[in-house]
Design an enzyme around this catalytic site. Structure first.
Site, PDB file in Angstrom:
ATOM      1  N   ARG A 165      -0.786   8.978  14.517  1.00 63.86           N
ATOM      2  CA  ARG A 165       0.438   8.669  13.778  1.00 63.86           C
ATOM      3  C   ARG A 165       0.103   8.521  12.298  1.00 63.86           C
ATOM      4  O   ARG A 165      -0.889   7.901  11.937  1.00 63.86           O
ATOM      5  CB  ARG A 165       1.037   7.374  14.333  1.00 63.86           C
ATOM      6  CG  ARG A 165       2.235   6.846  13.583  1.00 63.86           C
ATOM      7  CD  ARG A 165       2.825   5.659  14.345  1.00 63.86           C
ATOM      8  NE  ARG A 165       3.819   4.950  13.575  1.00 63.86           N
ATOM      9  CZ  ARG A 165       3.707   3.666  13.196  1.00 63.86           C
ATOM     10  NH1 ARG A 165       2.631   2.980  13.518  1.00 63.86           N
ATOM     11  NH2 ARG A 165       4.660   3.085  12.518  1.00 63.86           N
TER      12      ARG A 165
ATOM     13  N   PRO B 155       0.814  -1.217   0.000  1.00 63.55           N
ATOM     14  CA  PRO B 155       0.000   0.000   0.000  1.00 63.55           C
ATOM     15  C   PRO B 155       0.845   1.264   0.000  1.00 63.55           C
ATOM     16  O   PRO B 155       2.081   1.213   0.024  1.00 63.55           O
ATOM     17  CB  PRO B 155      -0.781  -0.129   1.309  1.00 63.55           C
ATOM     18  CG  PRO B 155       0.222  -0.773   2.234  1.00 63.55           C
ATOM     19  CD  PRO B 155       1.011  -1.727   1.376  1.00 63.55           C
TER      20      PRO B 155
ATOM     21  N   LYS C   8       4.738  -5.216  -6.421  1.00 59.20           N
ATOM     22  CA  LYS C   8       3.821  -4.268  -7.038  1.00 59.20           C
ATOM     23  C   LYS C   8       3.500  -3.207  -5.983  1.00 59.20           C
ATOM     24  O   LYS C   8       2.633  -3.408  -5.128  1.00 59.20           O
ATOM     25  CB  LYS C   8       2.551  -4.981  -7.521  1.00 59.20           C
ATOM     26  CG  LYS C   8       1.609  -4.084  -8.338  1.00 59.20           C
ATOM     27  CD  LYS C   8       0.613  -3.410  -7.427  1.00 59.20           C
ATOM     28  CE  LYS C   8      -0.142  -2.306  -8.141  1.00 59.20           C
ATOM     29  NZ  LYS C   8      -0.818  -1.387  -7.205  1.00 59.20           N
TER      30      LYS C   8
ATOM     31  N   GLU D 244      -2.583  -8.964   5.194  1.00 53.98           N
ATOM     32  CA  GLU D 244      -2.684  -8.031   6.328  1.00 53.98           C
ATOM     33  C   GLU D 244      -3.685  -6.982   5.898  1.00 53.98           C
ATOM     34  O   GLU D 244      -3.393  -6.121   5.084  1.00 53.98           O
ATOM     35  CB  GLU D 244      -1.304  -7.439   6.638  1.00 53.98           C
ATOM     36  CG  GLU D 244      -1.237  -6.755   7.994  1.00 53.98           C
ATOM     37  CD  GLU D 244      -1.390  -5.246   7.884  1.00 53.98           C
ATOM     38  OE1 GLU D 244      -2.506  -4.753   8.209  1.00 53.98           O
ATOM     39  OE2 GLU D 244      -0.436  -4.586   7.471  1.00 53.98           O
TER      40      GLU D 244
ATOM     41  N   SER E 253       2.127   0.576  -4.557  1.00 53.36           N
ATOM     42  CA  SER E 253       0.983   1.419  -4.889  1.00 53.36           C
ATOM     43  C   SER E 253       1.365   2.385  -6.013  1.00 53.36           C
ATOM     44  O   SER E 253       2.479   2.920  -6.047  1.00 53.36           O
ATOM     45  CB  SER E 253       0.543   2.214  -3.660  1.00 53.36           C
ATOM     46  OG  SER E 253      -0.347   3.246  -4.025  1.00 53.36           O
ATOM     47  N   GLU E 254       0.421   2.629  -6.913  1.00 49.36           N
ATOM     48  CA  GLU E 254       0.668   3.596  -7.993  1.00 49.36           C
ATOM     49  C   GLU E 254       0.797   5.012  -7.456  1.00 49.36           C
ATOM     50  O   GLU E 254       1.288   5.902  -8.148  1.00 49.36           O
ATOM     51  CB  GLU E 254      -0.443   3.522  -9.039  1.00 49.36           C
ATOM     52  CG  GLU E 254      -1.833   3.773  -8.533  1.00 49.36           C
ATOM     53  CD  GLU E 254      -2.532   2.510  -8.059  1.00 49.36           C
ATOM     54  OE1 GLU E 254      -3.773   2.493  -8.066  1.00 49.36           O
ATOM     55  OE2 GLU E 254      -1.840   1.547  -7.676  1.00 49.36           O
TER      56      GLU E 254
ATOM     57  N   CYS F 118      -2.574   0.764   9.540  1.00 47.89           N
ATOM     58  CA  CYS F 118      -3.483  -0.371   9.698  1.00 47.89           C
ATOM     59  C   CYS F 118      -3.875  -0.589  11.152  1.00 47.89           C
ATOM     60  O   CYS F 118      -4.927  -1.157  11.432  1.00 47.89           O
ATOM     61  CB  CYS F 118      -2.819  -1.639   9.166  1.00 47.89           C
ATOM     62  SG  CYS F 118      -2.197  -1.490   7.486  1.00 47.89           S
TER      63      CYS F 118
ATOM     64  N   THR G  31      -9.618  -4.976   3.182  1.00 49.67           N
ATOM     65  CA  THR G  31     -10.219  -6.302   3.299  1.00 49.67           C
ATOM     66  C   THR G  31     -10.902  -6.702   1.998  1.00 49.67           C
ATOM     67  O   THR G  31     -10.829  -7.867   1.580  1.00 49.67           O
ATOM     68  CB  THR G  31     -11.226  -6.323   4.464  1.00 49.67           C
ATOM     69  OG1 THR G  31     -10.542  -5.985   5.677  1.00 49.67           O
ATOM     70  CG2 THR G  31     -11.857  -7.698   4.630  1.00 49.67           C
TER      71      THR G  31
ATOM     72  N   GLU H  65     -13.513   1.293   9.245  1.00 52.65           N
ATOM     73  CA  GLU H  65     -12.172   1.833   9.455  1.00 52.65           C
ATOM     74  C   GLU H  65     -12.106   3.242   8.878  1.00 52.65           C
ATOM     75  O   GLU H  65     -12.297   3.441   7.676  1.00 52.65           O
ATOM     76  CB  GLU H  65     -11.137   0.934   8.790  1.00 52.65           C
ATOM     77  CG  GLU H  65      -9.705   1.325   9.091  1.00 52.65           C
ATOM     78  CD  GLU H  65      -8.698   0.350   8.499  1.00 52.65           C
ATOM     79  OE1 GLU H  65      -7.595   0.239   9.060  1.00 52.65           O
ATOM     80  OE2 GLU H  65      -9.023  -0.295   7.480  1.00 52.65           O
TER      81      GLU H  65
ATOM     82  N   GLY I 148      -8.294  -7.811  -0.413  1.00 57.64           N
ATOM     83  CA  GLY I 148      -7.712  -9.046   0.107  1.00 57.64           C
ATOM     84  C   GLY I 148      -8.570 -10.255  -0.199  1.00 57.64           C
ATOM     85  O   GLY I 148      -8.059 -11.332  -0.552  1.00 57.64           O
TER      86      GLY I 148
ATOM     87  N   GLY J 289      -3.407  -4.297   2.608  1.00 58.85           N
ATOM     88  CA  GLY J 289      -4.361  -3.371   2.025  1.00 58.85           C
ATOM     89  C   GLY J 289      -5.752  -3.617   2.573  1.00 58.85           C
ATOM     90  O   GLY J 289      -5.925  -4.167   3.663  1.00 58.85           O
TER      91      GLY J 289
END
Length: 490
Positions: A292, A164, A189, A264, A191-192, A298, A244, A384, A247, A242
């Site tokens: 933070r 991420p 890979k 995760e 994150s863009e 996460c 859910t 979240e 995932g 990243g």
């Protein structure tokens, strides 16, 4: 481009760390169709660089490169792989300031936090350089006198690592470190939104002598890259940090070729403050756990549950502490710092103690926000937030707090603040979470396992247990044999 940002990018370019091409087989290459992707500074909206926008074809070549490199990398001794990782760690630390500046440029976090991420991320490479030499097998007592049974641990093969934007270095090193230590090769890979840090880290891996093809980086069209990783039979492992929702898609896609998967995923972390807690410790701990990285980690405290006897005192002290947070460009001195959730909470009776709206700085800035009178049925308690919004919920009893904390599909991290030792153990064991911080708001470390339960994921990262995610256990049986001892010594 502003004068300040140009100065930073020029220094990064001079250091050789501002890479804009993908890395396949040890070579820096453009996208095959020539497409590029803009990378922006989230604080100003300025374009930092244009990077190669890759897709399925480039990913397939990266997989082939990793597959070919696996044959030689996995055959190296653990000590040789350890040396390469150690050199990589040394280079990451030698370029700590430049990497920190790059993270602040493309991710936006304050420079002090960004440099801290480099420290944190590099420690995974250091730790796994050491763990590479500790992959032990096992001897099993045989059922027949002329048989010997033993277990070997073998690297799983090529791993696809999807990471991420919130920790553009640490989320890569936490995956790539153990993979390489075990003898696996990787296709990363990133994150863009934050590919530049990944490319800089890969450049330093090459400088450290990590052989071509062992670390590959492709970025761009996420669905195409993901499909290539999922459908390739040469990729034997998918590791992802990243949401859910994504995932679950990766888990379903990996089933087609029965890959190992570690995930995760999202959290809904409760931060429980009991009446007997030290108020200053609880305020400072909750502040660190919530704000933070602007509340975009996460394991950020998503809900602050405060016992009724200390609720008002805590709300007042916490709001004052949050008010002192400074919001601004990550390169500013002293900088430490969703609408739908806040609007939903207020419409259902929540009170805004602080913030509650977009910041006057514009762009993606949002005022650090504290809400009181929050209820469990509000969106801000159920979903979240992943932003600088702290909802305060009141509870009466320990049992009620545990029920409120566990009433979610997520189970990544939780925090409790109490001076009662018996309560510490009792509540920690009752919470359905992979990590629990006690009187502490910062709980992530390379030496302890990191991961969730329920719908917050599968597997663990960090610590010696992070190695298991990239190893297969291979059983073997041998028939009668003789033992030979050198120099006649037994």
């Amino acid at each position: 481009m502003s004068v300040g940002m140009k100065s930073v990018t020029d220094r990064l370019r001079d250091s050789g760390l501002l890479r804009t091409q993908g890395l396949i087989g040890g070579k820096w290459i453009d996208a095959y169709d020539g497409k590029t992707l803009e990378v922006h500074n989230p604080a100003t909206g300025e374009v930092i660089a244009n990077v190669s926008c890759m897709g399925g074809k480039e990913t397939k070549d990266a997989i082939s490169s990793a597959f070919d490199a696996f044959n030689s990398w996995s055959k190296l001794t653990a000590a040789e792989r350890s040396k390469g990782l150690r050199k990589w760690y040394d280079l990451l630390m030698a370029h700590k300031e430049e990497l920190g500046q790059l993270i602040t440029l493309e991710q936006g976090k304050p420079l002090k936090e960004a440099v801290g991420e480099v420290d944190y991320g590099a420690k995974f490479i250091e730790f796994y350089a050491e763990e590479a030499k500790r992959v032990y097998g096992e001897i099993i007592p045989a059922t027949l006198p002329d048989r010997r049974l033993f277990v070997l641990k073998q690297p799983v093969g090529v791993a696809g690592a999807i990471t991420p934007w919130n920790f553009p270095l640490a989320m890569i090193t936490r995956k790539v470190g153990p993979a390489l230590a075990c003898g696996c090769t990787v296709v990363v890979k990133p994150s863009e939104f934050t590919p530049l840090t990944a490319l800089a880290a890969a450049e330093l891996a090459l400088q450290a002598g990590i052989p071509p093809g062992v670390v590959n980086v492709v970025m761009g069209n996420a669905p195409d890259i993901g499909d290539a990783l999922l459908t390739s039979p040469q990729v034997r492992k998918i590791t992802f940090t990243g949401s859910t929702a994504v995932g679950k898609k990766l888990m379903a896609g990996a089933a087609g070729t029965v890959k190992k998967v570690s995930l995760e995923l999202g959290g809904n972390a409760p931060c429980i403050v009991f009446d007997d807690a030290d108020l200053n410790v609880a305020v400072n701990g909750a502040l660190a756990a919530k704000f933070r990285n602007s509340g975009q980690t996460c394991v950020c405290a998503n809900r602050v549950l405060v016992q009724e006897g200390i609720y008002e005192k805590f709300a007042d002290a916490f709001s004052k502490a949050v008010k002192n947070l400074k919001v601004g460009d990550g390169f500013g001195e002293g900088v430490v710092q969703v609408e739908t959730f806040v609007e939903d909470a207020v419409s259902k009776g929540a009170k805004v103690l602080l913030g509650g709206r977009r910041h006057s700085l514009g762009m993606t800035f949002y005022e650090p926000t504290v809400l009181s009178n929050v209820k469990s049925e509000m969106l801000v308690s159920r979903e979240e937030v992943f932003g600088p919004v702290a909802p305060l919920l009141c509870f009466k009893t320990e049992e009620e707090a545990i029920h409120m904390a566990n009433d979610t599909n997520a189970g990544l991290a939780a925090y409790i603040f109490t001076n009662n030792l018996q309560r510490t153990w009792r509540v920690s064991e009752a919470l359905e979470y992979g990590l629990v911080g006690v009187n502490e708001g910062l709980i992530s470390t390379e030496v302890a396992p990191f991961g969730g339960v329920k719908q917050s994921g599968l597997g663990r990262e960090g610590s010696k247990y992070g190695m298991d995610e990239f190893l297969e256990k291979e059983g073997a049986c041998s028939t009668a044999f003789e033992l030979y001892f050198e120099d006649g010594l037994e």
